[in-house]
Design a protein around this motif. Sequence first.
Motif, PDB file in Angstrom:
ATOM      1  N   ASN A   1       0.829  -1.210   0.000  1.00 47.34           N
ATOM      2  CA  ASN A   1       0.000   0.000   0.000  1.00 47.34           C
ATOM      3  C   ASN A   1       0.864   1.262   0.000  1.00 47.34           C
ATOM      4  N   VAL A   2       1.958   1.199   0.766  1.00 44.13           N
ATOM      5  CA  VAL A   2       2.863   2.347   0.792  1.00 44.13           C
ATOM      6  C   VAL A   2       3.488   2.565  -0.584  1.00 44.13           C
ATOM      7  N   ILE A   3       3.993   1.503  -1.194  1.00 39.02           N
ATOM      8  CA  ILE A   3       4.650   1.602  -2.500  1.00 39.02           C
ATOM      9  C   ILE A   3       3.684   2.134  -3.553  1.00 39.02           C
ATOM     10  N   ASP A   4       2.448   1.642  -3.527  1.00 39.79           N
ATOM     11  CA  ASP A   4       1.450   2.106  -4.504  1.00 39.79           C
ATOM     12  C   ASP A   4       1.188   3.605  -4.348  1.00 39.79           C
ATOM     13  N   SER A   5       1.134   4.078  -3.100  1.00 40.31           N
ATOM     14  CA  SER A   5       0.847   5.498  -2.863  1.00 40.31           C
ATOM     15  C   SER A   5       2.014   6.400  -3.258  1.00 40.31           C
ATOM     16  N   LEU A   6       3.224   5.867  -3.266  1.00 40.32           N
ATOM     17  CA  LEU A   6       4.389   6.675  -3.623  1.00 40.32           C
ATOM     18  C   LEU A   6       4.453   6.981  -5.117  1.00 40.32           C
ATOM     19  N   SER A   7       3.590   6.355  -5.905  1.00 42.81           N
ATOM     20  CA  SER A   7       3.595   6.637  -7.354  1.00 42.81           C
ATOM     21  C   SER A   7       3.204   8.079  -7.654  1.00 42.81           C
ATOM     22  N   ASP A   8       2.547   8.742  -6.715  1.00 42.10           N
ATOM     23  CA  ASP A   8       2.145  10.138  -6.898  1.00 42.10           C
ATOM     24  C   ASP A   8       3.146  11.104  -6.283  1.00 42.10           C
ATOM     25  N   THR A   9       4.302  10.612  -5.878  1.00 44.26           N
ATOM     26  CA  THR A   9       5.329  11.452  -5.256  1.00 44.26           C
ATOM     27  C   THR A   9       6.632  11.346  -6.049  1.00 44.26           C
ATOM     28  N   PRO A  10       7.592  12.213  -5.737  1.00 48.31           N
ATOM     29  CA  PRO A  10       8.889  12.134  -6.434  1.00 48.31           C
ATOM     30  C   PRO A  10       9.720  10.923  -6.006  1.00 48.31           C
ATOM     31  N   ILE A  11       9.279  10.209  -4.963  1.00 42.66           N
ATOM     32  CA  ILE A  11      10.057   9.091  -4.435  1.00 42.66           C
ATOM     33  C   ILE A  11       9.742   7.823  -5.221  1.00 42.66           C
ATOM     34  N   GLU A  12      10.768   7.103  -5.620  1.00 36.66           N
ATOM     35  CA  GLU A  12      10.576   5.823  -6.276  1.00 36.66           C
ATOM     36  C   GLU A  12      10.253   4.766  -5.224  1.00 36.66           C
ATOM     37  N   GLY A  13       9.151   4.089  -5.429  1.00 29.65           N
ATOM     38  CA  GLY A  13       8.683   3.117  -4.443  1.00 29.65           C
ATOM     39  C   GLY A  13       9.699   2.030  -4.137  1.00 29.65           C
ATOM     40  N   GLU A  14      10.411   1.563  -5.168  1.00 36.98           N
ATOM     41  CA  GLU A  14      11.357   0.461  -4.960  1.00 36.98           C
ATOM     42  C   GLU A  14      12.496   0.874  -4.024  1.00 36.98           C
ATOM     43  N   LYS A  15      12.800   2.177  -3.953  1.00 37.57           N
ATOM     44  CA  LYS A  15      13.861   2.644  -3.064  1.00 37.57           C
ATOM     45  C   LYS A  15      13.424   2.610  -1.598  1.00 37.57           C
ATOM     46  N   ILE A  16      12.122   2.595  -1.381  1.00 36.34           N
ATOM     47  CA  ILE A  16      11.585   2.547  -0.015  1.00 36.34           C
ATOM     48  C   ILE A  16      11.282   1.114   0.406  1.00 36.34           C
ATOM     49  N   LYS A  17      11.030   0.260  -0.578  1.00 43.19           N
ATOM     50  CA  LYS A  17      10.574  -1.101  -0.286  1.00 43.19           C
ATOM     51  C   LYS A  17      11.561  -1.869   0.590  1.00 43.19           C
ATOM     52  N   THR A  18      12.828  -1.867   0.219  1.00 42.27           N
ATOM     53  CA  THR A  18      13.827  -2.618   0.990  1.00 42.27           C
ATOM     54  C   THR A  18      14.025  -2.033   2.385  1.00 42.27           C
ATOM     55  N   PRO A  19      14.205  -0.711   2.530  1.00 44.90           N
ATOM     56  CA  PRO A  19      14.335  -0.155   3.890  1.00 44.90           C
ATOM     57  C   PRO A  19      13.106  -0.421   4.762  1.00 44.90           C
ATOM     58  N   LEU A  20      11.920  -0.408   4.136  1.00 40.14           N
ATOM     59  CA  LEU A  20      10.711  -0.654   4.915  1.00 40.14           C
ATOM     60  C   LEU A  20      10.644  -2.111   5.377  1.00 40.14           C
ATOM     61  N   ARG A  21      11.036  -3.037   4.519  1.00 39.02           N
ATOM     62  CA  ARG A  21      11.091  -4.446   4.923  1.00 39.02           C
ATOM     63  C   ARG A  21      12.109  -4.651   6.045  1.00 39.02           C
ATOM     64  N   ARG A  22      13.258  -3.989   5.907  1.00 39.23           N
ATOM     65  CA  ARG A  22      14.291  -4.121   6.928  1.00 39.23           C
ATOM     66  C   ARG A  22      13.785  -3.568   8.270  1.00 39.23           C
ATOM     67  N   TRP A  23      13.041  -2.480   8.192  1.00 41.08           N
ATOM     68  CA  TRP A  23      12.479  -1.875   9.413  1.00 41.08           C
ATOM     69  C   TRP A  23      11.529  -2.852  10.100  1.00 41.08           C
ATOM     70  N   PHE A  24      10.678  -3.521   9.324  1.00 40.84           N
ATOM     71  CA  PHE A  24       9.763  -4.500   9.913  1.00 40.84           C
ATOM     72  C   PHE A  24      10.525  -5.659  10.546  1.00 40.84           C
ATOM     73  N   ASP A  25      11.588  -6.105   9.904  1.00 41.04           N
ATOM     74  CA  ASP A  25      12.386  -7.197  10.467  1.00 41.04           C
ATOM     75  C   ASP A  25      12.997  -6.795  11.803  1.00 41.04           C
ATOM     76  N   GLU A  26      13.499  -5.563  11.867  1.00 42.60           N
ATOM     77  CA  GLU A  26      14.083  -5.085  13.116  1.00 42.60           C
ATOM     78  C   GLU A  26      13.023  -4.943  14.196  1.00 42.60           C
ATOM     79  N   MET A  27      11.853  -4.458  13.812  1.00 40.63           N
ATOM     80  CA  MET A  27      10.756  -4.316  14.770  1.00 40.63           C
ATOM     81  C   MET A  27      10.310  -5.679  15.291  1.00 40.63           C
ATOM     82  N   ALA A  28      10.321  -6.689  14.406  1.00 40.98           N
ATOM     83  CA  ALA A  28       9.939  -8.037  14.825  1.00 40.98           C
ATOM     84  C   ALA A  28      10.907  -8.579  15.859  1.00 40.98           C
ATOM     85  N   GLU A  29      12.194  -8.280  15.694  1.00 34.85           N
ATOM     86  CA  GLU A  29      13.188  -8.717  16.672  1.00 34.85           C
ATOM     87  C   GLU A  29      12.953  -8.043  18.020  1.00 34.85           C
TER      88      GLU A  29
END
Length: 331
Positions: A67-95
Motif C-alpha cells: 500500500n505504501v509503495i502504490d501510494s508513492l507513485s504520486d510522489t517524487p520518491i521511487e517506491g522500490e527505493k523505499i521497499k527494501t528499507p521498509l522491509r528491513r524496518w519491519f524485520d528489526e521491529m519483529a526482533e
Amino acid sequence: MVDPAETVDGFTDEIAAGVTVEVNPVSGGKVDLRARYAGDLLASGEYAAVFRGSHRGRTNRGEFINNVIDSLSDTPIEGEKIKTPLRRWFDEMAEIAAEEELAFQPDHVVEIIEGTKTPIEIHGGEETTWKVELTYGGRTSELEFTAGEMVNGGGPALQQKIANYHYELIDIEQEDWEVIRDYWHDNSEVVAVVEETGRDAVATRFIERMTDAVRPLESLEQLPNDPSGAWYDADNSASCNDVPDGEPVLWVQSRFYADKLEAIGKQIEYSGQLTKDLIADGVLYNSSVRRTWDGNFDRLTNLFPFDPRALGIDESDVAPAPGDNTDEVEP
C-alpha cells in the motif's frame, strides 16, 4: 530506532527519503500503522501480528508495504527505493517485539501474563491438562485447560474461566490468546504422567466392586438362589474356550455382572467395552456363555468365565455345597 518497550503509547520512525511510519498499539493485540511522506498520509490500517514471525504477520506486513509503495507513485520518491528499507524496518521491529512483546499487548493480556505463576504444571495422561495459577483482578485461582482448549483456540475458554473465578468480563481476541498460550507453553513443565486410561480405571473399579461382593461357590446348583454366587469350576468341567487344561474358572452370573457395572456409574451399554477390556487384561477368559447350565436355570442364562486368580480367589475361598459338614472333626 525507538524501542517500543519504552514508548508503549506510540512512536514514529523515519524509514528513508522522508518517509515515516507511526506506530500506535490498539486493542486486540493490534497496532495502528500510518505511513507519511512530507506530512501526507500514504497508507494506514490496524494490523494484528504485524511484528510477529507468523504467516499472518508476514502477510500483514506485505499488505502494508504494498500500500505504501502504490501510494508513492504520486510522489517524487521511487517506491522500490523505499521497499527494501521498509522491509528491513519491519524485520528489526519483529526482533524487538520478540524481546519486548508485552509492549504491544493490551492491558488485560499484560495482567494475565504477569499474573501467571510459573512454571505452569502439565499433567499428562489420556486427557492432558495444563494447571495455571493465575492472579487477576485481585483474585487468585487455579485454572485447568485441556489439550483441546490449548490447541483449538482457548480464548473463549479463558474468558469464561476469568468470569467464573475472577468476576471480570473481558474480550480475548485470537491474537491475544496466541500470545498468552505461547507464554504458558514456554514457561511450563511436565510434573506427572498418568499411564492409566479412563477405561483402565473403570475396569479396576469394576473388579474391586466384584471381588468385594462375589461369593465363590462349590456347586453350580447353588447359583440360581444366590445372585452374588459364582461357581468355582476347579478344572474347567464346563469346557470354556481359551482356558488352559486343568485351570480353574469362576463362572459369574450376568445379573451380578450388570449390578456391579451400574454400581460404578456405568450404563449397561458399556458392558461390551468392559468385557473386551477385561479379556485383554487377562481377567476374563472370554465373553459370556449362554446355557441352561444342565437344567439348573429355568431359562437360558449368561455366565462370565473369570480367571479366579486374577480376582485374588483360590479354592480356600470357596463356600461348600449345602449339606457338607465342614466343621466335622476327625477322630
